[in-house]
Design a protein around this motif. Structure first.
Motif, PDB file in Angstrom:
ATOM      1  N   CYS A  10     112.858 -35.244  42.590  1.00 32.04           N
ATOM      2  CA  CYS A  10     113.313 -35.600  41.247  1.00 32.04           C
ATOM      3  C   CYS A  10     114.230 -36.824  41.271  1.00 32.04           C
ATOM      4  N   VAL A  11     113.965 -37.763  40.354  1.00 30.94           N
ATOM      5  CA  VAL A  11     114.798 -38.959  40.226  1.00 30.94           C
ATOM      6  C   VAL A  11     115.634 -38.938  38.946  1.00 30.94           C
ATOM      7  N   ALA A  12     115.714 -37.785  38.304  1.00 28.30           N
ATOM      8  CA  ALA A  12     116.581 -37.559  37.141  1.00 28.30           C
ATOM      9  C   ALA A  12     116.265 -38.465  35.953  1.00 28.30           C
ATOM     10  N   SER A  13     114.981 -38.731  35.717  1.00 25.55           N
ATOM     11  CA  SER A  13     114.617 -39.577  34.587  1.00 25.55           C
ATOM     12  C   SER A  13     114.715 -38.841  33.253  1.00 25.55           C
ATOM     13  N   GLY A  14     114.577 -37.513  33.278  1.00 29.36           N
ATOM     14  CA  GLY A  14     114.701 -36.720  32.058  1.00 29.36           C
ATOM     15  C   GLY A  14     113.455 -36.658  31.203  1.00 29.36           C
ATOM     16  N   GLN A  15     112.362 -37.256  31.658  1.00 23.28           N
ATOM     17  CA  GLN A  15     111.137 -37.251  30.861  1.00 23.28           C
ATOM     18  C   GLN A  15     110.594 -35.843  30.653  1.00 23.28           C
ATOM     19  N   CYS A  16     110.787 -34.974  31.628  1.00 19.81           N
ATOM     20  CA  CYS A  16     110.312 -33.599  31.495  1.00 19.81           C
ATOM     21  C   CYS A  16     111.049 -32.862  30.381  1.00 19.81           C
ATOM     22  N   VAL A  17     112.336 -33.122  30.270  1.00 20.23           N
ATOM     23  CA  VAL A  17     113.146 -32.469  29.237  1.00 20.23           C
ATOM     24  C   VAL A  17     112.717 -32.935  27.848  1.00 20.23           C
ATOM     25  N   ASP A  25     115.291 -28.500  32.049  1.00 19.83           N
ATOM     26  CA  ASP A  25     116.614 -29.010  31.714  1.00 19.83           C
ATOM     27  C   ASP A  25     117.054 -29.869  32.889  1.00 19.83           C
ATOM     28  N   GLN A  26     118.256 -30.428  32.797  1.00 18.42           N
ATOM     29  CA  GLN A  26     118.800 -31.232  33.875  1.00 18.42           C
ATOM     30  C   GLN A  26     120.184 -30.735  34.240  1.00 18.42           C
ATOM     31  N   ARG A  27     120.503 -30.809  35.545  1.00 18.41           N
ATOM     32  CA  ARG A  27     121.844 -30.441  35.991  1.00 18.41           C
ATOM     33  C   ARG A  27     122.841 -31.446  35.439  1.00 18.41           C
ATOM     34  N   ASP A  28     123.983 -30.938  35.016  1.00 19.86           N
ATOM     35  CA  ASP A  28     125.025 -31.813  34.475  1.00 19.86           C
ATOM     36  C   ASP A  28     125.570 -32.763  35.533  1.00 19.86           C
ATOM     37  N   SER A  29     125.648 -32.305  36.768  1.00 16.82           N
ATOM     38  CA  SER A  29     126.296 -33.095  37.812  1.00 16.82           C
ATOM     39  C   SER A  29     125.516 -34.335  38.224  1.00 16.82           C
ATOM     40  N   ASP A  30     124.176 -34.234  38.276  1.00 17.23           N
ATOM     41  CA  ASP A  30     123.398 -35.371  38.768  1.00 17.23           C
ATOM     42  C   ASP A  30     122.088 -35.614  38.023  1.00 17.23           C
ATOM     43  N   GLY A  31     121.777 -34.801  37.022  1.00 16.81           N
ATOM     44  CA  GLY A  31     120.580 -35.011  36.217  1.00 16.81           C
ATOM     45  C   GLY A  31     119.285 -34.506  36.817  1.00 16.81           C
ATOM     46  N   VAL A  32     119.354 -33.868  37.975  1.00 19.57           N
ATOM     47  CA  VAL A  32     118.145 -33.352  38.620  1.00 19.57           C
ATOM     48  C   VAL A  32     117.566 -32.211  37.784  1.00 19.57           C
ATOM     49  N   VAL A  33     116.245 -32.123  37.789  1.00 19.16           N
ATOM     50  CA  VAL A  33     115.530 -31.133  36.985  1.00 19.16           C
ATOM     51  C   VAL A  33     115.957 -29.705  37.324  1.00 19.16           C
ATOM     52  N   VAL A  34     116.000 -28.887  36.271  1.00 23.23           N
ATOM     53  CA  VAL A  34     116.225 -27.447  36.387  1.00 23.23           C
ATOM     54  C   VAL A  34     115.066 -26.786  35.650  1.00 23.23           C
ATOM     55  N   LEU A  35     114.384 -25.888  36.313  1.00 26.31           N
ATOM     56  CA  LEU A  35     113.261 -25.179  35.706  1.00 26.31           C
ATOM     57  C   LEU A  35     113.794 -23.951  34.971  1.00 26.31           C
ATOM     58  N   LEU A  36     113.649 -23.956  33.660  1.00 29.40           N
ATOM     59  CA  LEU A  36     114.143 -22.849  32.840  1.00 29.40           C
ATOM     60  C   LEU A  36     113.148 -21.696  32.767  1.00 29.40           C
ATOM     61  N   ASP A  37     111.858 -22.017  32.814  1.00 29.91           N
ATOM     62  CA  ASP A  37     110.829 -20.983  32.658  1.00 29.91           C
ATOM     63  C   ASP A  37     109.645 -21.292  33.586  1.00 29.91           C
ATOM     64  N   PRO A  38     109.559 -20.638  34.737  1.00 29.22           N
ATOM     65  CA  PRO A  38     108.478 -20.913  35.679  1.00 29.22           C
ATOM     66  C   PRO A  38     107.109 -20.397  35.224  1.00 29.22           C
ATOM     67  N   ALA A  39     107.087 -19.561  34.210  1.00 26.29           N
ATOM     68  CA  ALA A  39     105.833 -19.048  33.664  1.00 26.29           C
ATOM     69  C   ALA A  39     105.892 -19.115  32.137  1.00 26.29           C
ATOM     70  N   PRO A  40     105.854 -20.325  31.595  1.00 23.07           N
ATOM     71  CA  PRO A  40     106.000 -20.470  30.142  1.00 23.07           C
ATOM     72  C   PRO A  40     104.813 -19.898  29.379  1.00 23.07           C
ATOM     73  N   PRO A  41     105.032 -19.541  28.118  1.00 28.50           N
ATOM     74  CA  PRO A  41     103.935 -19.015  27.301  1.00 28.50           C
ATOM     75  C   PRO A  41     102.858 -20.087  27.088  1.00 28.50           C
TER      76      PRO A  41
END
Length: 64
Positions: A10-17, A25-41
């Motif tokens: 991850c390069v913290a571009s935020g395009q996924c968000v 989502d992105q981590r506040d500290s460095d912007g790296v991706v955070v997966l909120l739902d690994p099995a979305p509807p």
């Protein structure tokens, strides 16, 4: 659909968000991706595919 992210790539571009804010989502500290739902509807499928497509680091993998 199962979603996987590689935080090392991850390069913290935020395009996924922007594409799928209910799944990523992105981590506040460095912007790296955070997966909120690994099995979305199923209603999120198109958004998640778009997020994977626009990720400049190819850090998002989708398993059907």
């Amino acid at each position: 659909m199962k979603v996987l992210v590689d935080q090392e790539k991850c390069v913290a571009s935020g395009q996924c968000v922007v594409a799928a804010p209910d799944v990523f989502d992105q981590r506040d500290s460095d912007g790296v991706v955070v997966l909120l739902d690994p099995a979305p509807p199923a209603a999120q499928d198109d958004d998640v595919r778009q997020a994977a497509a626009v990720c400049p680091a190819l850090a998002i993998t989708i398993e059907e």
